[in-house]
Motif scaffolding. Structure first.
Motif, PDB file in Angstrom:
ATOM      1  N   PHE A 150       0.853  -1.185   0.000  1.00  0.00           N
ATOM      2  CA  PHE A 150       0.000   0.000   0.000  1.00  0.00           C
ATOM      3  C   PHE A 150       0.890   1.237   0.000  1.00  0.00           C
ATOM      4  O   PHE A 150       1.735   1.384   0.880  1.00  0.00           O
ATOM      5  CB  PHE A 150      -0.910   0.011   1.230  1.00  0.00           C
ATOM      6  CG  PHE A 150      -1.733  -1.236   1.348  1.00  0.00           C
ATOM      7  CD1 PHE A 150      -2.964  -1.341   0.709  1.00  0.00           C
ATOM      8  CD2 PHE A 150      -1.273  -2.316   2.078  1.00  0.00           C
ATOM      9  CE1 PHE A 150      -3.716  -2.498   0.802  1.00  0.00           C
ATOM     10  CE2 PHE A 150      -2.021  -3.489   2.181  1.00  0.00           C
ATOM     11  CZ  PHE A 150      -3.247  -3.571   1.532  1.00  0.00           C
ATOM     12  N   ARG A 151       0.693   2.117  -0.974  1.00  0.00           N
ATOM     13  CA  ARG A 151       1.507   3.333  -1.102  1.00  0.00           C
ATOM     14  C   ARG A 151       0.639   4.570  -0.946  1.00  0.00           C
ATOM     15  O   ARG A 151      -0.414   4.675  -1.566  1.00  0.00           O
ATOM     16  CB  ARG A 151       2.185   3.387  -2.468  1.00  0.00           C
ATOM     17  CG  ARG A 151       3.272   2.385  -2.640  1.00  0.00           C
ATOM     18  CD  ARG A 151       4.006   2.570  -3.978  1.00  0.00           C
ATOM     19  NE  ARG A 151       5.211   1.765  -3.941  1.00  0.00           N
ATOM     20  CZ  ARG A 151       6.356   2.168  -3.409  1.00  0.00           C
ATOM     21  NH1 ARG A 151       6.479   3.372  -2.938  1.00  0.00           N
ATOM     22  NH2 ARG A 151       7.395   1.367  -3.370  1.00  0.00           N
ATOM     23  N   ALA A 152       1.117   5.524  -0.155  1.00  0.00           N
ATOM     24  CA  ALA A 152       0.425   6.808  -0.006  1.00  0.00           C
ATOM     25  C   ALA A 152       0.709   7.709  -1.201  1.00  0.00           C
ATOM     26  O   ALA A 152      -0.100   8.566  -1.542  1.00  0.00           O
ATOM     27  CB  ALA A 152       0.860   7.495   1.281  1.00  0.00           C
ATOM     28  N   VAL A 153       1.861   7.503  -1.834  1.00  0.00           N
ATOM     29  CA  VAL A 153       2.261   8.289  -3.005  1.00  0.00           C
ATOM     30  C   VAL A 153       2.951   7.353  -3.996  1.00  0.00           C
ATOM     31  O   VAL A 153       3.404   6.274  -3.634  1.00  0.00           O
ATOM     32  CB  VAL A 153       3.212   9.449  -2.626  1.00  0.00           C
ATOM     33  CG1 VAL A 153       2.522  10.478  -1.756  1.00  0.00           C
ATOM     34  CG2 VAL A 153       4.469   8.931  -1.946  1.00  0.00           C
ATOM     35  N   ASP A 154       3.053   7.764  -5.252  1.00  0.00           N
ATOM     36  CA  ASP A 154       3.769   6.974  -6.249  1.00  0.00           C
ATOM     37  C   ASP A 154       5.232   6.816  -5.856  1.00  0.00           C
ATOM     38  O   ASP A 154       5.786   7.643  -5.125  1.00  0.00           O
ATOM     39  CB  ASP A 154       3.697   7.643  -7.621  1.00  0.00           C
ATOM     40  CG  ASP A 154       2.302   7.626  -8.221  1.00  0.00           C
ATOM     41  OD1 ASP A 154       1.503   6.742  -7.855  1.00  0.00           O
ATOM     42  OD2 ASP A 154       2.013   8.491  -9.067  1.00  0.00           O
ATOM     43  N   ALA A 155       5.879   5.763  -6.343  1.00  0.00           N
ATOM     44  CA  ALA A 155       7.267   5.468  -5.991  1.00  0.00           C
ATOM     45  C   ALA A 155       8.194   6.637  -6.320  1.00  0.00           C
ATOM     46  O   ALA A 155       9.105   6.944  -5.549  1.00  0.00           O
ATOM     47  CB  ALA A 155       7.732   4.199  -6.697  1.00  0.00           C
ATOM     48  N   GLU A 156       7.969   7.326  -7.456  1.00  0.00           N
ATOM     49  CA  GLU A 156       8.844   8.448  -7.825  1.00  0.00           C
ATOM     50  C   GLU A 156       8.715   9.597  -6.831  1.00  0.00           C
ATOM     51  O   GLU A 156       9.680  10.274  -6.503  1.00  0.00           O
ATOM     52  CB  GLU A 156       8.503   9.003  -9.215  1.00  0.00           C
ATOM     53  CG  GLU A 156       8.379   8.003 -10.320  1.00  0.00           C
ATOM     54  CD  GLU A 156       7.001   7.378 -10.385  1.00  0.00           C
ATOM     55  OE1 GLU A 156       5.988   8.078 -10.534  1.00  0.00           O
ATOM     56  OE2 GLU A 156       6.944   6.153 -10.273  1.00  0.00           O
ATOM     57  N   VAL A 157       7.511   9.845  -6.353  1.00  0.00           N
ATOM     58  CA  VAL A 157       7.281  10.909  -5.370  1.00  0.00           C
ATOM     59  C   VAL A 157       7.896  10.532  -4.037  1.00  0.00           C
ATOM     60  O   VAL A 157       8.520  11.353  -3.367  1.00  0.00           O
ATOM     61  CB  VAL A 157       5.762  11.186  -5.224  1.00  0.00           C
ATOM     62  CG1 VAL A 157       5.499  12.200  -4.125  1.00  0.00           C
ATOM     63  CG2 VAL A 157       5.184  11.663  -6.547  1.00  0.00           C
ATOM     64  N   HIS A 158       7.754   9.266  -3.660  1.00  0.00           N
ATOM     65  CA  HIS A 158       8.318   8.769  -2.400  1.00  0.00           C
ATOM     66  C   HIS A 158       9.827   9.023  -2.350  1.00  0.00           C
ATOM     67  O   HIS A 158      10.368   9.396  -1.308  1.00  0.00           O
ATOM     68  CB  HIS A 158       8.019   7.288  -2.256  1.00  0.00           C
ATOM     69  CG  HIS A 158       8.444   6.708  -0.953  1.00  0.00           C
ATOM     70  ND1 HIS A 158       8.422   5.370  -0.721  1.00  0.00           N
ATOM     71  CD2 HIS A 158       8.908   7.257   0.188  1.00  0.00           C
ATOM     72  CE1 HIS A 158       8.852   5.123   0.507  1.00  0.00           C
ATOM     73  NE2 HIS A 158       9.154   6.253   1.067  1.00  0.00           N
ATOM     74  N   ALA A 159      10.509   8.864  -3.453  1.00  0.00           N
ATOM     75  CA  ALA A 159      11.960   9.041  -3.492  1.00  0.00           C
ATOM     76  C   ALA A 159      12.371  10.482  -3.179  1.00  0.00           C
ATOM     77  O   ALA A 159      13.498  10.728  -2.757  1.00  0.00           O
ATOM     78  CB  ALA A 159      12.489   8.637  -4.865  1.00  0.00           C
ATOM     79  N   ARG A 160      11.472  11.433  -3.350  1.00  0.00           N
ATOM     80  CA  ARG A 160      11.791  12.837  -3.087  1.00  0.00           C
ATOM     81  C   ARG A 160      11.567  13.246  -1.632  1.00  0.00           C
ATOM     82  O   ARG A 160      11.951  14.333  -1.227  1.00  0.00           O
ATOM     83  CB  ARG A 160      10.968  13.738  -4.002  1.00  0.00           C
ATOM     84  CG  ARG A 160      11.326  13.571  -5.465  1.00  0.00           C
ATOM     85  CD  ARG A 160      10.686  14.632  -6.317  1.00  0.00           C
ATOM     86  NE  ARG A 160       9.248  14.669  -6.170  1.00  0.00           N
ATOM     87  CZ  ARG A 160       8.380  14.503  -7.150  1.00  0.00           C
ATOM     88  NH1 ARG A 160       8.806  14.268  -8.368  1.00  0.00           N
ATOM     89  NH2 ARG A 160       7.091  14.567  -6.936  1.00  0.00           N
ATOM     90  N   PHE A 161      10.939  12.370  -0.828  1.00  0.00           N
ATOM     91  CA  PHE A 161      10.705  12.681   0.582  1.00  0.00           C
ATOM     92  C   PHE A 161      11.990  12.448   1.372  1.00  0.00           C
ATOM     93  O   PHE A 161      12.682  11.461   1.161  1.00  0.00           O
ATOM     94  CB  PHE A 161       9.606  11.786   1.175  1.00  0.00           C
ATOM     95  CG  PHE A 161       8.220  12.296   0.954  1.00  0.00           C
ATOM     96  CD1 PHE A 161       7.524  12.929   1.964  1.00  0.00           C
ATOM     97  CD2 PHE A 161       7.592  12.128  -0.281  1.00  0.00           C
ATOM     98  CE1 PHE A 161       6.236  13.396   1.764  1.00  0.00           C
ATOM     99  CE2 PHE A 161       6.301  12.585  -0.494  1.00  0.00           C
ATOM    100  CZ  PHE A 161       5.623  13.223   0.530  1.00  0.00           C
ATOM    101  N   PRO A 162      12.304  13.327   2.316  1.00  0.00           N
ATOM    102  CA  PRO A 162      13.463  13.064   3.190  1.00  0.00           C
ATOM    103  C   PRO A 162      13.186  11.850   4.082  1.00  0.00           C
ATOM    104  O   PRO A 162      12.039  11.524   4.368  1.00  0.00           O
ATOM    105  CB  PRO A 162      13.587  14.345   4.024  1.00  0.00           C
ATOM    106  CG  PRO A 162      12.335  15.116   3.813  1.00  0.00           C
ATOM    107  CD  PRO A 162      11.639  14.583   2.606  1.00  0.00           C
ATOM    108  N   ASP A 163      14.252  11.175   4.492  1.00  0.00           N
ATOM    109  CA  ASP A 163      14.119   9.965   5.310  1.00  0.00           C
ATOM    110  C   ASP A 163      13.497  10.226   6.678  1.00  0.00           C
ATOM    111  O   ASP A 163      12.987   9.311   7.303  1.00  0.00           O
ATOM    112  CB  ASP A 163      15.481   9.291   5.501  1.00  0.00           C
ATOM    113  CG  ASP A 163      15.967   8.661   4.207  1.00  0.00           C
ATOM    114  OD1 ASP A 163      15.127   8.351   3.337  1.00  0.00           O
ATOM    115  OD2 ASP A 163      17.187   8.482   4.080  1.00  0.00           O
ATOM    116  N   ASP A 164      13.549  11.458   7.157  1.00  0.00           N
ATOM    117  CA  ASP A 164      13.071  11.740   8.503  1.00  0.00           C
ATOM    118  C   ASP A 164      11.611  12.213   8.549  1.00  0.00           C
ATOM    119  O   ASP A 164      11.158  12.718   9.567  1.00  0.00           O
ATOM    120  CB  ASP A 164      13.984  12.751   9.194  1.00  0.00           C
ATOM    121  CG  ASP A 164      14.048  14.084   8.456  1.00  0.00           C
ATOM    122  OD1 ASP A 164      13.572  14.162   7.303  1.00  0.00           O
ATOM    123  OD2 ASP A 164      14.585  15.036   9.038  1.00  0.00           O
TER     124      ASP A 164
END
Length: 93
Positions: A39-53
């Motif tokens: 289950f993803r809240a956002v697409d994988a490409e968008v997820h990669a732009r979120f900071p780890d924290d």
């Protein structure tokens, strides 16, 4: 490609997209392929732009052995085609 059912076929086409999907991990070194409902809240490409924290879960997954729609034993049914379906880079763990 032969599918166990239309539900599994449809959900495996959603891998990496926002929402629910079936994910296959047939990484080298694994004895048998592993299957997950992810289950993803956002697409994988968008997820990669979120900071780890970021203090929220953007993706979660649960392992499955049987198809949630038809009950087929997945490792057995997809043993010869799992490598073509595999997306281990999209796993969270």
């Amino acid at each position: 490609m032969k599918w166990c059912c239309i539900g599994f076929e449809n959900m495996s086409g959603e891998v990496g997209k926002r929402g629910a999907a079936v994910l296959v991990d047939a990484s080298v070194g694994s004895e048998t392929p592993r299957f997950f409902v992810q289950f993803r809240a956002v697409d994988a490409e968008v997820h990669a732009r979120f900071p780890d924290d970021v203090p929220i879960s953007l993706v979660t997954e649960i392992g499955i052995k049987f198809c949630p729609w038809c009950g087929t034993l997945l490792g057995e049914f997809y043993s010869s085609s799992a490598a073509r379906m595999s997306h281990p880079e999209l796993r969270i763990g």
